[in-house]
Design a protein around this motif. Sequence first.
Motif, PDB file in Angstrom:
ATOM      1  N   THR A 136     -42.837  51.907  -9.904  1.00 23.63           N
ATOM      2  CA  THR A 136     -43.904  51.401 -10.757  1.00 23.63           C
ATOM      3  C   THR A 136     -44.421  50.075 -10.201  1.00 23.63           C
ATOM      4  O   THR A 136     -43.934  49.592  -9.179  1.00 23.63           O
ATOM      5  CB  THR A 136     -43.408  51.230 -12.210  1.00 23.63           C
ATOM      6  N   GLY A 138     -45.635  45.979 -11.407  1.00 21.01           N
ATOM      7  CA  GLY A 138     -45.498  45.032 -12.505  1.00 21.01           C
ATOM      8  C   GLY A 138     -45.543  43.607 -12.026  1.00 21.01           C
ATOM      9  O   GLY A 138     -45.968  43.318 -10.907  1.00 21.01           O
ATOM     10  N   LYS A 161     -48.885  45.159 -17.105  1.00 22.89           N
ATOM     11  CA  LYS A 161     -48.735  46.423 -16.389  1.00 22.89           C
ATOM     12  C   LYS A 161     -49.842  47.409 -16.748  1.00 22.89           C
ATOM     13  O   LYS A 161     -50.307  48.174 -15.892  1.00 22.89           O
ATOM     14  CB  LYS A 161     -47.371  47.032 -16.699  1.00 22.89           C
ATOM     15  N   GLU A 165     -52.043  49.275 -13.956  1.00 21.88           N
ATOM     16  CA  GLU A 165     -52.128  50.733 -13.856  1.00 21.88           C
ATOM     17  C   GLU A 165     -53.585  51.205 -13.908  1.00 21.88           C
ATOM     18  O   GLU A 165     -53.967  52.131 -13.207  1.00 21.88           O
ATOM     19  CB  GLU A 165     -51.311  51.399 -14.959  1.00 21.88           C
ATOM     20  N   ARG A 168     -54.975  50.784 -10.452  1.00 24.14           N
ATOM     21  CA  ARG A 168     -53.993  51.171  -9.435  1.00 24.14           C
ATOM     22  C   ARG A 168     -54.632  51.561  -8.106  1.00 24.14           C
ATOM     23  O   ARG A 168     -54.104  51.270  -7.042  1.00 24.14           O
ATOM     24  CB  ARG A 168     -53.132  52.323  -9.978  1.00 24.14           C
TER      25      ARG A 168
END
Length: 184
Positions: A136, A138, A161, A165, A168
């Motif tokens: 992931t 962060g 986050k 995302e 991304r």
Amino acid sequence: MTVDLYILAAGRSVRMGRPKPLVELGGISLLERAIRAGQASSARSVTVVTGSARQEVEEQAAAMEAGTTWNRAYRDGLSTSVAAAVRHAGLHLDPASSLILAGCDQPFLTAGLLNRLVDAACEHPDRAVACGYGGTVGIPALFPSRLWPELLDLHGDKGAKAVLERHRRRLVEMDWAAGGINVN
């Protein structure tokens, strides 16, 4: 590029039962570790977002000559700490600035890592730069000012986050395996 660091240290530390920023590892509090990393980095300033345990956290930050901003709504979740950082940045920083959000609970945060975020942002000034760990992305993460409104739109216990995302595909991601290790 002007970059300022905001250390998120406002949480209630419910699972831990004591103020997480003040927990010591090797005789040094998590907060002190994060402040030291920020002060040794290329960040122009280090500001701690306080909330729960406000007095103790502010005293420790002041002793290290770090700034503070109080998140009055800290009980309402992580998004309020992110918003407190962005509001403070909006009042005190040049609109062309960027900010780095970092947690006080990542004991392996270093000046070198923070500098890598800044270096990547200098190469891609219109993009967010985030750490990748455990599959992931962060924090610590750097946000150019154009993304600050999205950070202000977060609600509840959602952190930065969610914004990372959403972006991304254009995100600059830096591997940081130690990012998945935090103190809970």
